[in-house]
Every structure is written in C-alpha cells, then in structure tokens.
Design a protein around this motif. Structure first.
Motif, mmCIF file in Angstrom:
data_model
loop_
_atom_site.group_PDB
_atom_site.id
_atom_site.type_symbol
_atom_site.label_atom_id
_atom_site.label_comp_id
_atom_site.label_asym_id
_atom_site.label_seq_id
_atom_site.Cartn_x
_atom_site.Cartn_y
_atom_site.Cartn_z
ATOM 1 N N TYR A 286 0.840 -1.347 0.051
ATOM 2 C CA TYR A 286 0.013 0.057 0.086
ATOM 3 C C TYR A 286 0.785 1.346 -0.162
ATOM 4 O O TYR A 286 0.526 2.161 -0.847
ATOM 5 C CB TYR A 286 -0.923 0.029 1.139
ATOM 6 C CG TYR A 286 -1.830 -1.243 1.057
ATOM 7 C CD1 TYR A 286 -3.026 -1.250 0.114
ATOM 8 C CD2 TYR A 286 -1.717 -2.287 1.725
ATOM 9 C CE1 TYR A 286 -3.833 -2.215 0.201
ATOM 10 C CE2 TYR A 286 -2.555 -3.326 1.915
ATOM 11 C CZ TYR A 286 -3.632 -3.418 1.258
ATOM 12 O OH TYR A 286 -4.526 -4.335 0.903
ATOM 13 N N TYR B 137 2.408 -6.148 3.866
ATOM 14 C CA TYR B 137 1.907 -4.909 4.308
ATOM 15 C C TYR B 137 2.245 -4.329 5.554
ATOM 16 O O TYR B 137 2.398 -5.516 6.458
ATOM 17 C CB TYR B 137 0.532 -4.501 3.904
ATOM 18 C CG TYR B 137 -0.366 -5.453 4.590
ATOM 19 C CD1 TYR B 137 -1.124 -5.384 5.791
ATOM 20 C CD2 TYR B 137 -0.908 -6.810 3.894
ATOM 21 C CE1 TYR B 137 -2.056 -6.219 6.307
ATOM 22 C CE2 TYR B 137 -1.973 -7.658 4.360
ATOM 23 C CZ TYR B 137 -2.233 -7.491 5.611
ATOM 24 O OH TYR B 137 -3.481 -8.350 6.130
ATOM 25 N N ASN C 6 -6.662 0.473 5.116
ATOM 26 C CA ASN C 6 -6.880 -0.290 3.484
ATOM 27 C C ASN C 6 -7.752 -1.502 3.714
ATOM 28 O O ASN C 6 -7.732 -2.310 2.895
ATOM 29 C CB ASN C 6 -5.664 -0.470 2.647
ATOM 30 C CG ASN C 6 -5.073 0.828 2.381
ATOM 31 O OD1 ASN C 6 -5.277 1.374 1.340
ATOM 32 N ND2 ASN C 6 -4.138 1.477 3.093
#
Length: 310
Positions: free
Chosen positions: A102, A121, A129
């Motif tokens: 991200y 991530y 997200n």
C-alpha cells in the motif's frame, strides 16, 4: 503507575510485562514496521523494552501479534509481552526488505494468508486499507482483496447511529467503504441488529477483558465475531474489577441504593441482586426497579459500557 517525561516523550511503566508504554506522539519508530504512529485503539500500545546494556526495542503491540514470521515463544514477563527479544530481532531478516503493497515503503511484516497472494503490508497500512488480522486461533491476516466471508457483509449506514457512542455512522458508499470500519451485532434471534464503530468496540474490549460481551444482548458469543473482524480482546480482568475496593459492597451485603425502600434486615438480604456484568453494587430488586435479577446493570457498568467509551 509512575509517569516520567524524557526527551519529550511521556512513558508509563507496566510492572507485569516490565515495559514502558509510550503515551504520547513521538518521533521514535516501531522497530518492526519503521513507522511512528501512536494510536493504541488502532495499532495496540506502543511499547518500549530495555534489554542488555540499555539497548532498546520499540514496537506497536499489534505489529508483534500480526507479524507473520514473529513467533511468540516466551512467558508473560519475558521479552515483550511473551515475544522473546531474540525472536523479534531474528524476524527482521524475513521482512525488512519486503515492500508494503500500500505505501511501497520497506519492512512490511504482515503477509496475506490467502494461498498464492503473497501481498505484504504494514499493520498500520492494512488498517486503513480494509485488511484484517483475526485475533483468534492462528492470528491470520488477509489483504483487502481476500477478506474472509464474515468480513464482507455490506451494511447500510444511512440514518443509523453507533449503538455504543450513539454518534452518527459515516455515510459512505463503494468503493470508499471500508467493510471493517463498522462492526455488526446479531448474535442470535434475540439480539438487535446493531451497528458499532470499530474503535468503539475496541475500546469496549480493552475495558471489558474477560467480560467482553455483545453490548446489546450481553451474549459472549459476540467475542468470536469481534475477533474475526479484527478486534483484539485482552486476556485480563475488566477495568471495573481492577479498581481498588471494587468488591467491598459484596462483603457488606447491604443495599447500595441512596434511598433504600426495603431496609437491610436479615430477610431483606435475600432480595439483593448484583450487577449482571460485575456482580457489584448490590440492590434490592425494588430499589433498582427490575423484576428479573439478570436485568440489573449497575451505574458503573452502564457508564463504562456506553457513556465513557466516547
């Protein structure tokens, strides 16, 4: 707990885990994700552990729990809340060079558990997200493209309020809607279909600990759904049980109503009921206005569960 200030950072010491908890915004970075956001409701406590000759390691607690290659092999006081320092340091090699899907920055410790995905991530980026870490079982994490079925149920927030803080829910539509920002309640046919802010539920979980239940029907089955959609439920006594003298009224066996309508004779003691959550603040049924013992909720738990969570 003793508060000290050093280098413009406020610390709070934890005697059980032998940690410092950073209580304010800081420029210090988490040694796992290399980010410095400090929001305990979202990312867990930002903790600091001093080891060996004044060496330090800092981490968001949820970075530890969600890190795919960080084993928890220690006891409660060991290392960082059960995570051995050596295991944390060794885990860097697994993710330090991995980019977050991200934000594209390095040191992404969380890997989507969906077979064949491989997305990495930061927990912080995942929170923003629509990713989820399930704080139960194997603590598996999933990216926004592979959310488990229970996390994908759409809800209509128009005209609805959070059933904990009673504030309006955000009016959002696809593709901006984060399916994890709202937690549903519907434990069984007797439970009202409520909607809750995720952060309100997390605050409630921090406060309730072992006594965490659905805030609408008080069903403990709600724990399973909450953990599956990313709510961390600490394994500790409730906040109201950790207060000094929390159970003193239980030993007195007297009605705690300001204007008792029954009196405190021997026969009247048999009519006393305790709060269905904490068991305290005993009252006669007539004084608290309930016909069934399971309907009585003391003022402290009522406030702790709803008013003080905002």
């Amino acid at each position: 707990m003793n508060e000290t200030t050093r280098f413009n950072v406020s610390y709070c010491s934890d005697p059980l885990f032998k940690l410092r908890v950073l209580k304010q915004a800081t420029v210090e970075k988490c040694d796992i994700c290399l980010l410095n956001e400090n929001n305990p409701l979202r990312y867990g406590e930002f903790v600091e552990k001093v080891y060996k000759t004044q060496r330090k390691i800092r981490a968001h607690y949820f970075c530890l729990l969600s890190g795919t290659n960080i084993p928890q092999n220690g006891s409660t006081p060991a290392g960082i809340a059960g995570f051995k320092i050596s295991d944390v340091l060794s885990s860097y090699a697994e993710y330090r060079e991995k980019q977050c899907y991200y934000c594209r920055h390095p040191s992404a410790p969380v890997e989507c558990a969906q077979a064949g995905c491989g997305r990495r991530y930061h927990y912080i980026c995942g929170y923003s997200n629509s990713c989820v870490t399930q704080f139960d079982g194997e603590f598996r994490s999933y990216c926004d493209q592979h959310l488990p079925e229970g996390c994908r149920v759409p809800v209509t927030t128009k005209g609805r309020r959070c059933s904990i803080c009673f504030e309006d829910l955000p009016q959002v539509t696809e593709p901006d809607y984060n399916p994890l920002s709202i937690v549903r309640t519907h434990c069984d046919s007797e439970c009202p279909p409520g909607l809750l802010h995720r952060e309100c539920v997390q605050r409630f979980a921090y406060t309730s600990g072992y006594n965490f239940k659905c805030p609408l029907c008080w069903n403990k089955a709600f724990r399973v759904h909450a953990a599956e959609v990313g709510i961390f439920i600490p394994q500790r006594e409730s906040a109201w049980e950790r207060e000094p003298g929390a159970f003193k009224d239980l030993h007195k066996r007297k009605c705690t109503a300001v204007d008792c309508k029954v009196g405190n004779g021997r026969n009247a003691a048999n009519q006393l009921v305790g709060c269905k959550v904490c068991g305290g603040q005993l009252m006669h049924r007539q004084c608290c206005g309930v016909s069934e013992a399971d309907d009585y909720l003391c003022s402290g738990c009522r406030d702790e569960s709803f008013v003080r969570l905002v």
